[in-house]
Design a protein around this motif. Structure first.
Motif, PDB file in Angstrom:
ATOM      1  N   VAL A 160       0.834  -1.205   0.000  1.00 33.62           N
ATOM      2  CA  VAL A 160       0.000   0.000   0.000  1.00 33.62           C
ATOM      3  C   VAL A 160       0.866   1.252   0.000  1.00 33.62           C
ATOM      4  CG1 VAL A 160      -1.645   1.346   1.363  1.00 33.62           C
ATOM      5  CG2 VAL A 160      -1.999  -1.104   1.057  1.00 33.62           C
ATOM      6  N   LEU A 161       1.926   1.256   0.813  1.00 31.90           N
ATOM      7  CA  LEU A 161       2.784   2.435   0.884  1.00 31.90           C
ATOM      8  C   LEU A 161       3.442   2.710  -0.470  1.00 31.90           C
ATOM      9  CD1 LEU A 161       5.088   3.452   3.787  1.00 31.90           C
ATOM     10  CD2 LEU A 161       5.932   3.593   1.454  1.00 31.90           C
ATOM     11  N   VAL A 162       3.990   1.657  -1.088  1.00 29.12           N
ATOM     12  CA  VAL A 162       4.687   1.844  -2.360  1.00 29.12           C
ATOM     13  C   VAL A 162       3.709   2.241  -3.466  1.00 29.12           C
ATOM     14  CG1 VAL A 162       6.034   0.660  -4.147  1.00 29.12           C
ATOM     15  CG2 VAL A 162       6.604   0.348  -1.735  1.00 29.12           C
ATOM     16  N   ARG A 163       2.506   1.652  -3.461  1.00 33.10           N
ATOM     17  CA  ARG A 163       1.511   2.025  -4.473  1.00 33.10           C
ATOM     18  C   ARG A 163       1.056   3.469  -4.293  1.00 33.10           C
ATOM     19  NH1 ARG A 163       1.344   0.003  -9.022  1.00 33.10           N
ATOM     20  NH2 ARG A 163      -0.862   0.612  -9.235  1.00 33.10           N
ATOM     21  N   MET A 164       0.888   3.898  -3.050  1.00 34.52           N
ATOM     22  CA  MET A 164       0.518   5.290  -2.801  1.00 34.52           C
ATOM     23  C   MET A 164       1.648   6.228  -3.233  1.00 34.52           C
ATOM     24  SD  MET A 164      -1.449   5.099   0.897  1.00 34.52           S
ATOM     25  CE  MET A 164      -1.874   6.853   0.901  1.00 34.52           C
ATOM     26  N   ALA A 221       4.242  10.295  -5.831  1.00 35.53           N
ATOM     27  CA  ALA A 221       5.691  10.501  -5.849  1.00 35.53           C
ATOM     28  C   ALA A 221       6.168  10.861  -4.440  1.00 35.53           C
ATOM     29  CB  ALA A 221       6.088  11.539  -6.882  1.00 35.53           C
ATOM     30  N   GLU A 222       7.160  11.744  -4.320  1.00 33.70           N
ATOM     31  CA  GLU A 222       7.745  12.020  -3.010  1.00 33.70           C
ATOM     32  C   GLU A 222       6.814  12.776  -2.058  1.00 33.70           C
ATOM     33  OE1 GLU A 222      10.679  10.755  -1.888  1.00 33.70           O
ATOM     34  OE2 GLU A 222      10.543   9.645  -3.768  1.00 33.70           O
ATOM     35  N   PRO A 223       5.976  13.720  -2.507  1.00 31.87           N
ATOM     36  CA  PRO A 223       5.065  14.400  -1.564  1.00 31.87           C
ATOM     37  C   PRO A 223       4.043  13.440  -0.957  1.00 31.87           C
ATOM     38  CG  PRO A 223       5.289  15.654  -3.613  1.00 31.87           C
ATOM     39  CD  PRO A 223       5.925  14.312  -3.859  1.00 31.87           C
ATOM     40  N   GLY A 224       3.418  13.867   0.137  1.00 34.96           N
ATOM     41  CA  GLY A 224       2.350  13.077   0.753  1.00 34.96           C
ATOM     42  C   GLY A 224       2.834  11.945   1.630  1.00 34.96           C
ATOM     43  N   LEU A 225       4.030  12.086   2.227  1.00 36.89           N
ATOM     44  CA  LEU A 225       4.596  11.006   3.030  1.00 36.89           C
ATOM     45  C   LEU A 225       3.688  10.636   4.188  1.00 36.89           C
ATOM     46  CD1 LEU A 225       6.810   9.059   3.877  1.00 36.89           C
ATOM     47  CD2 LEU A 225       8.018  10.979   4.958  1.00 36.89           C
ATOM     48  N   TRP A 226       3.155  11.627   4.921  1.00 41.20           N
ATOM     49  CA  TRP A 226       2.340  11.311   6.098  1.00 41.20           C
ATOM     50  C   TRP A 226       1.102  10.516   5.709  1.00 41.20           C
ATOM     51  CZ3 TRP A 226      -2.710  12.752   6.872  1.00 41.20           C
ATOM     52  CH2 TRP A 226      -3.225  13.737   6.031  1.00 41.20           C
ATOM     53  N   ARG A 227       0.516  10.793   4.538  1.00 43.05           N
ATOM     54  CA  ARG A 227      -0.655  10.034   4.089  1.00 43.05           C
ATOM     55  C   ARG A 227      -0.272   8.590   3.795  1.00 43.05           C
ATOM     56  NH1 ARG A 227      -1.633  14.958   1.346  1.00 43.05           N
ATOM     57  NH2 ARG A 227      -0.684  14.138  -0.551  1.00 43.05           N
ATOM     58  N   CYS A 245      -1.837   1.281  16.070  1.00 42.86           N
ATOM     59  CA  CYS A 245      -1.993   2.460  15.204  1.00 42.86           C
ATOM     60  C   CYS A 245      -1.650   3.735  15.965  1.00 42.86           C
ATOM     61  CB  CYS A 245      -3.416   2.538  14.662  1.00 42.86           C
ATOM     62  SG  CYS A 245      -3.807   1.267  13.426  1.00 42.86           S
ATOM     63  N   ALA A 246      -2.072   3.805  17.230  1.00 43.57           N
ATOM     64  CA  ALA A 246      -1.796   5.002  18.019  1.00 43.57           C
ATOM     65  C   ALA A 246      -0.301   5.208  18.200  1.00 43.57           C
ATOM     66  CB  ALA A 246      -2.477   4.894  19.386  1.00 43.57           C
ATOM     67  N   VAL A 247       0.424   4.118  18.480  1.00 46.58           N
ATOM     68  CA  VAL A 247       1.873   4.226  18.648  1.00 46.58           C
ATOM     69  C   VAL A 247       2.520   4.737  17.366  1.00 46.58           C
ATOM     70  CG1 VAL A 247       4.007   2.909  18.968  1.00 46.58           C
ATOM     71  CG2 VAL A 247       2.042   2.476  20.456  1.00 46.58           C
ATOM     72  N   GLU A 248       2.110   4.156  16.231  1.00 41.61           N
ATOM     73  CA  GLU A 248       2.712   4.572  14.958  1.00 41.61           C
ATOM     74  C   GLU A 248       2.380   6.021  14.622  1.00 41.61           C
ATOM     75  OE1 GLU A 248       3.252   2.016  11.675  1.00 41.61           O
ATOM     76  OE2 GLU A 248       2.394   0.287  12.697  1.00 41.61           O
ATOM     77  N   LEU A 249       1.165   6.444  14.917  1.00 42.90           N
ATOM     78  CA  LEU A 249       0.792   7.832  14.641  1.00 42.90           C
ATOM     79  C   LEU A 249       1.534   8.800  15.558  1.00 42.90           C
ATOM     80  CD1 LEU A 249      -3.056   7.438  14.065  1.00 42.90           C
ATOM     81  CD2 LEU A 249      -1.301   7.865  12.336  1.00 42.90           C
ATOM     82  N   LEU A 250       1.724   8.407  16.817  1.00 38.34           N
ATOM     83  CA  LEU A 250       2.428   9.271  17.760  1.00 38.34           C
ATOM     84  C   LEU A 250       3.893   9.462  17.371  1.00 38.34           C
ATOM     85  CD1 LEU A 250       0.990   8.092  21.208  1.00 38.34           C
ATOM     86  CD2 LEU A 250       0.704  10.336  20.146  1.00 38.34           C
ATOM     87  N   VAL A 251       4.511   8.395  16.862  1.00 43.58           N
ATOM     88  CA  VAL A 251       5.932   8.507  16.507  1.00 43.58           C
ATOM     89  C   VAL A 251       6.125   8.863  15.031  1.00 43.58           C
ATOM     90  CG1 VAL A 251       6.578   6.860  18.299  1.00 43.58           C
ATOM     91  CG2 VAL A 251       6.216   6.044  15.968  1.00 43.58           C
ATOM     92  N   MET A 252       5.025   9.121  14.316  1.00 43.38           N
ATOM     93  CA  MET A 252       5.147   9.431  12.887  1.00 43.38           C
ATOM     94  C   MET A 252       6.066  10.620  12.609  1.00 43.38           C
ATOM     95  SD  MET A 252       2.215  10.143   9.995  1.00 43.38           S
ATOM     96  CE  MET A 252       1.415   8.568  10.297  1.00 43.38           C
ATOM     97  N   PRO A 253       6.025  11.702  13.413  1.00 42.59           N
ATOM     98  CA  PRO A 253       6.977  12.790  13.154  1.00 42.59           C
ATOM     99  C   PRO A 253       8.422  12.314  13.192  1.00 42.59           C
ATOM    100  CG  PRO A 253       5.244  13.543  14.623  1.00 42.59           C
ATOM    101  CD  PRO A 253       5.064  12.059  14.475  1.00 42.59           C
ATOM    102  N   LEU A 254       8.757  11.431  14.150  1.00 41.37           N
ATOM    103  CA  LEU A 254      10.117  10.894  14.229  1.00 41.37           C
ATOM    104  C   LEU A 254      10.400   9.987  13.029  1.00 41.37           C
ATOM    105  CD1 LEU A 254      12.791  10.486  15.713  1.00 41.37           C
ATOM    106  CD2 LEU A 254      11.688   8.671  17.055  1.00 41.37           C
ATOM    107  N   THR A 255       9.411   9.177  12.654  1.00 39.03           N
ATOM    108  CA  THR A 255       9.576   8.310  11.482  1.00 39.03           C
ATOM    109  C   THR A 255       9.881   9.129  10.238  1.00 39.03           C
ATOM    110  OG1 THR A 255       7.983   6.743  12.430  1.00 39.03           O
ATOM    111  CG2 THR A 255       8.480   6.519  10.085  1.00 39.03           C
ATOM    112  N   MET A 256       9.181  10.236  10.077  1.00 40.34           N
ATOM    113  CA  MET A 256       9.390  11.087   8.911  1.00 40.34           C
ATOM    114  C   MET A 256      10.779  11.731   8.936  1.00 40.34           C
ATOM    115  SD  MET A 256       5.558  12.798   8.665  1.00 40.34           S
ATOM    116  CE  MET A 256       5.884  13.718   7.167  1.00 40.34           C
ATOM    117  N   VAL A 257      11.255  12.081  10.133  1.00 40.97           N
ATOM    118  CA  VAL A 257      12.606  12.626  10.246  1.00 40.97           C
ATOM    119  C   VAL A 257      13.641  11.587   9.839  1.00 40.97           C
ATOM    120  CG1 VAL A 257      14.357  13.454  11.867  1.00 40.97           C
ATOM    121  CG2 VAL A 257      12.021  14.335  11.998  1.00 40.97           C
TER     122      VAL A 257
END
Length: 241
Positions: A155-159, A164-170, A215-227
């Motif tokens: 799903v991530l790769v298809r999205m 393309a590169e924008p829309g990482l959080w989605r 899901c809550a854990v992943e959403l909470l750490v998503m800013p760190l994941t994106m970094v």
């Protein structure tokens, strides 16, 4: 158009890094450790609140989970990083290597069960109990893990192919929801009896709590994941379209 204006434009090409790097090796190693440790920890069923606790007129229901919930969400976070930075093939390799290490771990435990115990060792029955319940947990985890991780990565790769590169959080949020839903449902369906869950209500509790927590854990750490993803994209020497 000036070069500055050009560089300010969003990147509409799809890029992935080569998996032949030390960063990928570290991510793969941590991914495998997380999976193995989570499988062992998941042999312990956990419960928060006793069922007779109330908050004023509101009755607090018990919350069921297992020890694997402490660390397992990290597997999906690492899976997201690998899928986003290195692509589906690299994610597939990580999933299969993790699958192999989990099987090797519990095959080792089965062999150890059959080894003769020392005269001073008094925990053989307890060891066997954990290992045999662990086998059911491992079966549940491996089936759920393969399905959930492949869905998450796909799903991530298809999205990413669409945006393309924008829309990482989605991409991170969407792939997490799909992967965790499949993973949690399959795991709970197979593993529930191993940790003592036997009624439909307790099973629903187990599934909903597990899904929401992960899901809550992943959403909470998503800013760190994106970094982490951004840093890896900047440092990988062979980042290509």
């Amino acid at each position: 158009m000036s070069s500055a204006a050009t560089s300010a434009q969003p990147d509409h090409e799809v890029h992935f890094a080569s998996r032949g790097s030390s960063y990928y090796d570290v991510l793969l190693a941590v991914f495998c450790v997380v999976l193995v440790v989570s499988n062992i920890a998941a042999t312990k069923g956990t419960q928060f609140f006793s069922g007779d606790v109330s908050l004023g007129p509101v009755q607090i229901i018990p919350v069921f989970s297992d020890g694997g919930a402490v660390l397992f969400p990290l597997a999906y976070i690492i899976g997201d990083v690998i899928s986003e930075v290195y692509g589906l093939r690299a994610a597939r390799r990580a999933i299969l290597v993790g699958f192999g290490t989990a099987i090797m771990t519990f095959l080792t435990f089965l062999v150890v069960i059959e080894l003769p115990s020392a005269e001073f060792y008094e925990n053989q029955a307890a060891f066997e109990s954990v290992v045999w319940s662990g086998l059911q947990i491992v079966a549940a985890s491996l089936i759920a893990y393969v399905v959930g991780q492949f869905l998450n990565s796909y799903v991530l790769v298809r999205m990413k192919a669409r945006s393309a590169e924008p829309g990482l959080w989605r991409r991170l949020a969407g792939s997490t929801g799909v992967g965790e839903a499949a993973d949690t449902l399959i795991f709970c369906a197979i593993a529930a009896s191993a940790i003592g869950i036997s009624t439909g209500g307790d099973f629903l509790n187990y599934f909903v709590v597990g899904f929401l927590f992960k899901c809550a854990v992943e959403l909470l750490v998503m800013p760190l994941t994106m970094v982490v993803i951004r840093v890896l994209k900047q440092r990988e020497p062979t980042y290509f379209a």
